[in-house]
Write a protein that holds these residues in place. Structure first.
Motif, mmCIF file in Angstrom:
data_model
loop_
_atom_site.group_PDB
_atom_site.id
_atom_site.type_symbol
_atom_site.label_atom_id
_atom_site.label_comp_id
_atom_site.label_asym_id
_atom_site.label_seq_id
_atom_site.Cartn_x
_atom_site.Cartn_y
_atom_site.Cartn_z
ATOM 1 N N VAL A 293 37.388 35.367 23.983
ATOM 2 C CA VAL A 293 36.081 35.833 24.424
ATOM 3 C C VAL A 293 35.855 35.528 25.904
ATOM 4 O O VAL A 293 35.191 36.288 26.619
ATOM 5 N N GLY A 294 36.428 34.437 26.393
ATOM 6 C CA GLY A 294 36.207 34.059 27.783
ATOM 7 C C GLY A 294 37.143 34.710 28.780
ATOM 8 O O GLY A 294 36.963 34.537 29.993
ATOM 9 N N ARG A 295 38.109 35.490 28.333
ATOM 10 C CA ARG A 295 39.090 36.060 29.256
ATOM 11 C C ARG A 295 38.410 36.953 30.294
ATOM 12 O O ARG A 295 37.313 37.446 30.087
ATOM 13 N N ARG A 333 34.681 26.715 35.273
ATOM 14 C CA ARG A 333 35.655 25.718 34.824
ATOM 15 C C ARG A 333 36.587 26.257 33.732
ATOM 16 O O ARG A 333 37.365 25.509 33.161
ATOM 17 N N PHE A 334 36.508 27.557 33.472
ATOM 18 C CA PHE A 334 37.363 28.167 32.454
ATOM 19 C C PHE A 334 38.811 28.140 32.938
ATOM 20 O O PHE A 334 39.147 28.732 33.956
ATOM 21 N N ASP A 335 39.650 27.438 32.212
ATOM 22 C CA ASP A 335 41.032 27.213 32.652
ATOM 23 C C ASP A 335 41.981 27.545 31.514
ATOM 24 O O ASP A 335 42.278 26.702 30.660
ATOM 25 N N SER A 342 41.699 33.875 34.946
ATOM 26 C CA SER A 342 41.409 32.444 34.961
ATOM 27 C C SER A 342 42.239 31.755 36.032
ATOM 28 O O SER A 342 41.735 30.901 36.784
ATOM 29 N N VAL A 343 43.498 32.130 36.102
ATOM 30 C CA VAL A 343 44.380 31.562 37.125
ATOM 31 C C VAL A 343 43.888 31.941 38.520
ATOM 32 O O VAL A 343 43.840 31.111 39.436
ATOM 33 N N ASP A 350 40.171 26.939 44.949
ATOM 34 C CA ASP A 350 40.962 26.066 45.813
ATOM 35 C C ASP A 350 41.021 26.570 47.256
ATOM 36 O O ASP A 350 41.035 25.771 48.197
ATOM 37 N N ASP A 351 41.039 27.894 47.423
ATOM 38 C CA ASP A 351 41.351 28.463 48.735
ATOM 39 C C ASP A 351 40.132 28.851 49.560
ATOM 40 O O ASP A 351 40.207 28.887 50.797
#
Length: 388
Positions: A293-295, A333-335, A342-343, A350-351
């Motif tokens: 569901v979070g994808r 924070r979905f990892d 997500s990636v 980070d960037d």
């Protein structure tokens, strides 16, 4: 027998739209780029849609065919479309531009004397059919659209049915919840609506689209993101967690206020709708996961989607948005390494500096009342990643 071509032969296509078209009496032609799936559909004479929940029953689907919409030679697909009565989609809003060339070719080839081709994009997006039509128009030659436009009717829709990830990916059978809603705008058909007993036609679609998007989709995604953050796997287990449910109810309390204020639903009507939605999410018979569901979190965090759109409008009204901000913070924070977005979300955190992130991902510019609170949540998410 009239034909309906449906783009997207996945679980939603087979278990929702394709099923309703079949029950309306159409021969359904499933179009998809997944050649293995197309081959399995071609070899099958039937599949079953299994409902779960109150009033559940099984539905056998027959009278269907399948065609490879990614084939190098699209002539067979265009021929199907040119003679069809309806074209529907369940592919995701970003894929509509790849369908547009086929629709344009079909309109060019549509035989004289046929009624207009009914085109309906059944996506989790506001006015998705308009998006598809605009892509078709943009591809037409200068001055050509005036000739082609009468050959099609483009009608927006609002669709709602939970179709979870399936335990057996090799099976054509689909498990779905018993509840569904397919609302279609009446106006474009000018009194000649297609007969689809499972759908209902409405004069004003926007309230239904936004009520669904800002309740079902906002709530579904919030449950997934808050549930993932709390360490849950099953969606139903996440909603059973009081801390997760509090986040979900906080977000939906705010979107409900917006829906009542802007679309004329009564408070009691919206409260009842919201509670029914939460009951659906909590159904333990639906084997749905927070990961599924979070994808695609970047899409869900974009400007006109389920979080930012209502939060921006509430902020512009000076109304509370803390509940939606909590949902957004969980989404940040979905990892899930298996999900490309997500990636990418993690890489952007980070960037990019927080202001650049907010503008790029959410479309909220500096000066908007939602901008600074979003920057604060992004700063917190980035700092959390840095601490590892």
């Amino acid at each position: 027998m009239s034909t309906a071509v449906h783009f997207g032969a996945g679980n939603i296509g087979r278990g929702f739209v394709g099923l309703l078209l079949h029950e309306a009496g159409y021969e359904v032609v499933f179009a998809d780029v997944d050649r293995d799936l197309i081959a399995r559909l071609d070899a099958a004479e039937r599949y079953t849609v299994h409902e779960v929940g109150a009033g559940a029953r099984d539905h056998a689907v027959t009278r269907f065919r399948a065609i490879d919409s990614g084939a190098a030679d699209p002539s067979a697909l265009v021929a199907e479309l040119a003679g069809a009565a309806l074209v529907t989609t369940a592919v995701g809003p970003r894929v509509l531009r790849f369908i547009a060339p086929h629709v344009l070719a079909a309109l060019r080839a549509r035989p004289a004397g046929l009624p207009p081709l009914g085109v309906m994009a059944c996506e989790n997006a506001i006015n998705a059919t308009d998006l598809l039509r605009d892509e078709v128009v943009a591809l037409a030659e200068p001055g050509e659209w005036a000739e082609l436009a009468p050959r099609a009717v483009f009608a927006n829709t609002a669709v709602d049915r939970i179709v979870p990830g399936q335990p057996d990916a090799s099976s054509l059978d689909v498990t779905v919840e018993a509840f569904f809603e397919w609302a279609i705008e009446r106006g474009p058909f000018a009194g000649d609506e297609p007969r689809i007993p499972g759908a209902h036609f409405v004069d004003e679609l926007a309230p239904y689209i936004e009520r669904k998007l800002f309740t079902v989709n906002t709530g579904h995604a919030t449950t997934a993101y808050a549930g993932a953050l709390a360490g849950h796997h099953r969606l139903s287990a996440a909603l059973a967690d009081p801390a997760v449910r509090a986040v979900v109810e906080g977000a939906l309390g705010e979107t409900s206020a917006l829906i009542v204020a802007e679309h004329g639903f009564s408070r009691a009507e919206q409260d009842a709708y919201r509670e029914r939605i939460l009951e659906r999410f909590a159904n333990p018979e639906l084997p749905d996961t927070v990961e599924r569901v979070g994808r695609q979190p970047l899409r869900k965090l974009s400007r006109h989607e389920r979080f930012i759109a209502p939060a921006a409008r509430l902020a512009e009204r000076g109304a509370p948005v803390e509940g939606l901000l909590a949902a957004i913070a969980a989404a940040l924070r979905f990892d899930v390494p298996e999900d490309a977005e997500s990636v990418e979300l993690g890489a952007l955190l980070d960037d990019l500096d927080p202001v650049s992130f907010v503008v790029r991902v959410t479309g909220i510019e500096p000066g908007h009342p939602l901008h600074d609170p979003l920057v604060e949540r992004v700063e917190a998410a980035a700092a959390g990643r840095a601490r590892g």
